[in-house]
Design a protein around this motif. Sequence first.
Motif, PDB file in Angstrom:
ATOM      1  N   HIS A   1       0.782  -1.378   0.043  1.00 43.35           N
ATOM      2  CA  HIS A   1       0.101  -0.040  -0.118  1.00 43.35           C
ATOM      3  C   HIS A   1       0.793   1.298  -0.027  1.00 43.35           C
ATOM      4  CE1 HIS A   1       1.249   0.199   4.398  1.00 43.35           C
ATOM      5  NE2 HIS A   1       0.975   1.373   4.206  1.00 43.35           N
ATOM      6  N   ALA A   2       2.128   1.252   0.149  1.00 44.26           N
ATOM      7  CA  ALA A   2       3.037   2.302   0.499  1.00 44.26           C
ATOM      8  C   ALA A   2       3.156   3.271  -0.616  1.00 44.26           C
ATOM      9  CB  ALA A   2       4.310   1.810   1.211  1.00 44.26           C
ATOM     10  N   TYR A   3       3.507   4.453  -0.324  1.00 40.50           N
ATOM     11  CA  TYR A   3       3.909   5.413  -1.413  1.00 40.50           C
ATOM     12  C   TYR A   3       5.373   5.223  -1.761  1.00 40.50           C
ATOM     13  CZ  TYR A   3      -0.515   7.649  -0.643  1.00 40.50           C
ATOM     14  OH  TYR A   3      -1.815   8.174  -0.642  1.00 40.50           O
ATOM     15  N   ILE A   4       5.742   5.601  -2.991  1.00 41.47           N
ATOM     16  CA  ILE A   4       7.055   5.718  -3.390  1.00 41.47           C
ATOM     17  C   ILE A   4       7.336   6.917  -3.840  1.00 41.47           C
ATOM     18  CG2 ILE A   4       6.762   4.286  -5.210  1.00 41.47           C
ATOM     19  CD1 ILE A   4      10.009   3.594  -4.919  1.00 41.47           C
ATOM     20  N   MET A   5       8.094   7.730  -3.981  1.00 46.35           N
ATOM     21  CA  MET A   5       8.478   9.178  -4.653  1.00 46.35           C
ATOM     22  C   MET A   5       9.209   8.714  -6.199  1.00 46.35           C
ATOM     23  SD  MET A   5       8.116  12.326  -5.118  1.00 46.35           S
ATOM     24  CE  MET A   5       7.747  12.861  -3.524  1.00 46.35           C
ATOM     25  N   MET A   6       8.655   9.226  -7.152  1.00 42.28           N
ATOM     26  CA  MET A   6       9.197   8.872  -8.593  1.00 42.28           C
ATOM     27  C   MET A   6       9.954  10.023  -8.962  1.00 42.28           C
ATOM     28  SD  MET A   6       7.614   5.930  -8.805  1.00 42.28           S
ATOM     29  CE  MET A   6       7.946   5.416 -10.384  1.00 42.28           C
ATOM     30  N   PRO A   7      10.709   9.834 -10.079  1.00 41.72           N
ATOM     31  CA  PRO A   7      11.567  10.977 -10.672  1.00 41.72           C
ATOM     32  C   PRO A   7      10.801  12.189 -11.088  1.00 41.72           C
ATOM     33  CG  PRO A   7      12.174   8.699 -11.416  1.00 41.72           C
ATOM     34  CD  PRO A   7      10.859   8.539 -10.680  1.00 41.72           C
ATOM     35  N   ASP A   8       9.535  12.013 -11.626  1.00 41.30           N
ATOM     36  CA  ASP A   8       8.875  13.284 -11.880  1.00 41.30           C
ATOM     37  C   ASP A   8       8.034  13.947 -10.794  1.00 41.30           C
ATOM     38  OD1 ASP A   8       6.843  11.381 -11.354  1.00 41.30           O
ATOM     39  OD2 ASP A   8       6.043  11.432 -13.144  1.00 41.30           O
ATOM     40  N   GLY A   9       8.438  13.633  -9.635  1.00 36.37           N
ATOM     41  CA  GLY A   9       7.741  14.271  -8.335  1.00 36.37           C
ATOM     42  C   GLY A   9       6.368  13.736  -8.008  1.00 36.37           C
ATOM     43  N   ARG A  10       5.961  12.796  -8.603  1.00 38.68           N
ATOM     44  CA  ARG A  10       4.767  12.226  -8.432  1.00 38.68           C
ATOM     45  C   ARG A  10       5.043  11.096  -7.386  1.00 38.68           C
ATOM     46  NH1 ARG A  10       0.897  12.004 -13.676  1.00 38.68           N
ATOM     47  NH2 ARG A  10       1.221  14.156 -14.513  1.00 38.68           N
ATOM     48  N   THR A  11       3.982  10.754  -6.630  1.00 36.56           N
ATOM     49  CA  THR A  11       4.055   9.156  -6.046  1.00 36.56           C
ATOM     50  C   THR A  11       3.223   8.283  -6.814  1.00 36.56           C
ATOM     51  OG1 THR A  11       2.109   9.724  -4.618  1.00 36.56           O
ATOM     52  CG2 THR A  11       4.571  10.407  -3.679  1.00 36.56           C
ATOM     53  N   ARG A  12       3.614   7.171  -6.342  1.00 40.86           N
ATOM     54  CA  ARG A  12       2.975   5.912  -6.986  1.00 40.86           C
ATOM     55  C   ARG A  12       2.890   4.812  -5.590  1.00 40.86           C
ATOM     56  NH1 ARG A  12       5.185   3.624 -12.669  1.00 40.86           N
ATOM     57  NH2 ARG A  12       3.291   2.231 -12.489  1.00 40.86           N
ATOM     58  N   TYR A  13       2.125   3.823  -5.717  1.00 34.80           N
ATOM     59  CA  TYR A  13       1.966   2.786  -4.957  1.00 34.80           C
ATOM     60  C   TYR A  13       2.999   1.746  -5.219  1.00 34.80           C
ATOM     61  CZ  TYR A  13      -2.606   4.691  -3.472  1.00 34.80           C
ATOM     62  OH  TYR A  13      -3.888   5.570  -3.253  1.00 34.80           O
ATOM     63  N   LEU A  14       3.562   1.140  -4.144  1.00 37.02           N
ATOM     64  CA  LEU A  14       4.584  -0.073  -4.623  1.00 37.02           C
ATOM     65  C   LEU A  14       3.822  -1.004  -5.345  1.00 37.02           C
ATOM     66  CD1 LEU A  14       6.464  -0.394  -1.285  1.00 37.02           C
ATOM     67  CD2 LEU A  14       6.954   0.853  -3.196  1.00 37.02           C
ATOM     68  N   SER A  15       2.409  -1.459  -5.219  1.00 39.39           N
ATOM     69  CA  SER A  15       2.018  -2.343  -6.044  1.00 39.39           C
ATOM     70  C   SER A  15       1.719  -2.125  -7.239  1.00 39.39           C
ATOM     71  CB  SER A  15       0.473  -2.553  -5.453  1.00 39.39           C
ATOM     72  OG  SER A  15      -0.381  -1.461  -5.569  1.00 39.39           O
ATOM     73  N   GLU A  16       2.053  -0.762  -7.957  1.00 40.33           N
ATOM     74  CA  GLU A  16       1.827  -0.387  -9.276  1.00 40.33           C
ATOM     75  C   GLU A  16       3.137  -0.567 -10.188  1.00 40.33           C
ATOM     76  OE1 GLU A  16      -1.389   3.141  -8.911  1.00 40.33           O
ATOM     77  OE2 GLU A  16       0.879   3.433  -9.032  1.00 40.33           O
TER      78      GLU A  16
END
Length: 332
Positions: A222-237
């Motif tokens: 369920h956790a968020y991760i910070m992506m290179p473009d400044g957005r977050t995604r779920y680890l599951s994605e």
Amino acid sequence: MRTDIPDDAGERRELLISGLEAGVRTFIIRPGDESMSSLGKAEFIINENGRLSGKVSGRILNIHSPKDQTAAMDLCGKEDVMIVSTGDWSVIPFENLIAASSGKTKIMACVSSADDAELCRNILEKGTDGIVICVNSPEHVKNVLIDADRVPGVGLTIVKVTDVRNVQTGDRVCIDTCSSMVPGEGMLIGSQSSCLFLVQSESEENGYVASRPFRVNAGAVHAYIMMPDGRTRYLSELRAGDDVMLVDRNGDTKVATIGRCKTEIRPMLIVSVIHDGNEYTTILQNAETVKLVTPGGSVSVSELKKGDEVFVLLTSGGRHFGMPVNEKIKEL
């Protein structure tokens, strides 16, 4: 990348080869050069007298005067993509085109240096929608891409741990990248998008298992991760081939590609911290190889205790489909 400019077919071929070797996968070519697809896996956009066809449709425009700029602005909203060259690389025309397009037309900038590429990212705080490498010789291609794996640094904050306790087993995600990391380097992960913990890679030796410097044992699905473009995604994605942002204790960043994501059922624990009266958490696998980055090194979550200090990234506002939005939100 533009490989359509040289008149000599051999020079166009060498440019394309140098682009492929540098990691470029989309090229603007002349009609009739489609046979160069045999040189490597790539997507082609055909430029015929300034009109683009193939993967995208649009135009290539040269802006050298106010009249040229006016003509380009008149096309905003009418073309899908406009690839723009300003010759001496004036910034003002790009500012005007970005404002006029209002997101309806993608504005791409022709660049010939890494400095120009970096500047593109910050025009009007939004940046152009992309860059197109435009060089005359193969050896100059890598000069433009030299900073391609660098993204803006982040400002990390030191917070104190308030609680560490076991929770039920859960689905844990390991992110295996195509790059090796070093101690003090990892990814930003957390249960709240407003507080992401710097989870270290498995780059330190352990008496029980060999180090795996390419891996971050990131935490629950369920956790968020910070992506290179400044957005977050779920680890599951996350999937193989996705780019992720690596961060070190200084806040310096770079980009790596995911080679594999592993989701397995593992014993988990919850880490709580506090900052300005607000509590934040993340859920990680309960294993000695899982470590958080600290001011003095790193600490295994199996040894983490109340009062320990760790690095986090704190942000304000909320997220909508991973994008930051200015709203009040409370995630517990």
